[in-house]
Enzyme design. Sequence first.
Site, PDB file in Angstrom:
ATOM      1  N   GLU A   1     -37.580  43.991  16.637  1.00 22.99           N
ATOM      2  CA  GLU A   1     -36.517  43.071  16.224  1.00 22.99           C
ATOM      3  C   GLU A   1     -36.065  43.234  14.762  1.00 22.99           C
ATOM      4  OE1 GLU A   1     -37.154  39.277  19.091  1.00 22.99           O
ATOM      5  OE2 GLU A   1     -38.625  39.426  17.505  1.00 22.99           O
TER       6      GLU A   1
HETATM    7  C1  TNX Z   1     -40.441  38.105  20.847  1.00 23.82           C
HETATM    8  S1  TNX Z   1     -42.311  40.217  21.580  1.00 23.82           S
HETATM    9  C2  TNX Z   1     -41.172  38.599  19.771  1.00 23.82           C
HETATM   10  C3  TNX Z   1     -42.066  37.687  19.045  1.00 23.82           C
HETATM   11  C4  TNX Z   1     -41.949  36.276  19.548  1.00 23.82           C
HETATM   12  C5  TNX Z   1     -41.896  36.255  21.057  1.00 23.82           C
HETATM   13  C6  TNX Z   1     -41.889  34.878  21.629  1.00 23.82           C
HETATM   14  C7  TNX Z   1     -41.924  40.757  20.262  1.00 23.82           C
HETATM   15  C8  TNX Z   1     -42.267  42.118  19.989  1.00 23.82           C
HETATM   16  N1  TNX Z   1     -41.269  39.925  19.443  1.00 23.82           N
HETATM   17  O1  TNX Z   1     -41.770  37.746  17.669  1.00 23.82           O
HETATM   18  O2  TNX Z   1     -43.059  35.571  19.097  1.00 23.82           O
HETATM   19  O3  TNX Z   1     -40.741  36.935  21.445  1.00 23.82           O
HETATM   20  O4  TNX Z   1     -42.032  34.878  23.009  1.00 23.82           O
END
Ligand code: TNX
Length: 530
Positions: free
Chosen positions: A344
């Site tokens: 992300e």
């Molecule tokens: C996505 S999964 C994220 C996390 C969040 C999660 C909550 C991922 C690699 N990144 O930062 O905590 O969703 O479900």
Amino acid sequence: DGLAVVTATGAAEPAATPPPGVDRLVPKPVAARATGGTPFTLGAASRIVAPGAARPVGDYLAGLLRRSTGYRLPVTSGTPQSGDIVLEVAAGGAPAGHADEGYTLVTGGETATVRADRPAGLFHGVQTLRQLLPAWVESRRPVDGPWTAQAAVVSDYPRFGYRGVMLDVARSFLTVDEVKHYLDGIAQFKVNTLHLHLTDDQAWRLAVDTPAENPSGLDYTALTSVGSKGGADVRSTDGKPLGTEPGRRGFYTQDDYRDIVSYAGSRFITVVPEIDGPSHTNAALASIPQLNPDGVAKPMNDTGEVGYSTLDTRSPTTYEFLRTVLTQLAALTPGRYLHIGGDEAHVTSHDDYLDYLRRTLPIVGGLGKTAIGWNEYAAADLPAGSLIQYWKGPMAPVLTQVARGAKVIMSPAAITYLDQKYTADTPIGLSWACSGGCDYDHSYDWNPVRDGLREADVAGVEAALWSETVRGIDQADWLGYPRLVSVAEVGWTPQDRRDVRDFTARLAPLGTRLTLQGVDFRPSPGVRWT
Ligand code: TNX
């Protein structure tokens, strides 16, 4: 829904609990049969014969069994006698070709014997023996036997070498004792990896010493004096908190971290620490002003906003910082992996993101470690042997890197994310990845070898507990169990031996065991818990 038989009246009836013995083991072994012989009985005069390399596993088992049986259970290296548990580490102990974690178990009549090539396999065999004994063996205080185990032969080994669970201690802290409790719980299901998500936007949870060589004069102690004093306080659009309290604060000293690693090691669990970047780094940017292009520390941020932070990928200070952190972490971590996140990175340009990885991956390699990253990091060319943790998004870049020698840990969010609500009524948890039927059957009924991956491309599976809404170990247990048990079996048992109805029946008798262990599992409907 696949878990229950629909009767003539239309009412769903949960599958019946199998009788004590090899038919109720979790995870289901590769091969197990009852021999029909006299059961093995553990008695007041029983000993644990565990010579040489078997000794630590013998001590572990004695510690477990003494509490409930009240027996002395000396651990010896003498000649086995009737009534003894025998643990052997020797070449040929495991099924051929499965020396790493395989084992054989023979119970009946005189002894219960576990054999393995290595202590890890022996430990897994001991977990199987534990489940063959009555559930009250899990009691923390003495109760009456008899302590019998069905006469049986088990020959067993895992489908995948990487079977993990992740705890997000960044969004809400868990104490060392809470993490140890989780380790004890997952070990019985033959999980062999604990991934610790140590850093995120909301907080930084590991003490880092300021090194003697510190060209940019960074104060690393601020990562904890400032950065650990946060935690997620995620709210719905109407301002209602989604957690029962704000995320818990705290951090691990390096000694705390060593303590977790060593406790995990005694349960043959490898700790994989994650330092996320270039995004999910607000707590670091808030702690160390020099990490920001303008030299001004960011404010701490407890919201659940994602993708807004980034390290300055063009600044040498960033890599000086990462080298310091990863060097200390590598020294504290005996396992071969360092997880570098990579998810992300929404405010990092693609070129900057690739540049970040081109500079960070060699730091990991130079420390003698293998990198793991979330699947976004497959955009970069990865060193052979790197692991990609798939959570969502396109598989094409993953397959490209697999063709170049990477392997995949499957954590598809919709199936393996333990922070997702079981149902719409679940009081904690999120629902972006799974909504509706997100119970143990959903986490069970899938094949990690999919989307163009072959069996050999998959290193294993991991169930991830994100903690934006999870406070303390009871809530972690409640979201984790029974779903993490499903993922543990997906990682261990061959695909063609797995069936959701059969699994449902085998879950039932785990209710008593988990209760006696103090694991606050969710008694999912559909299971006839005993
Ligand atoms: C996505 S999964 C994220 C996390 C969040 C999660 C909550 C991922 C690699 N990144 O930062 O905590 O969703 O479900």
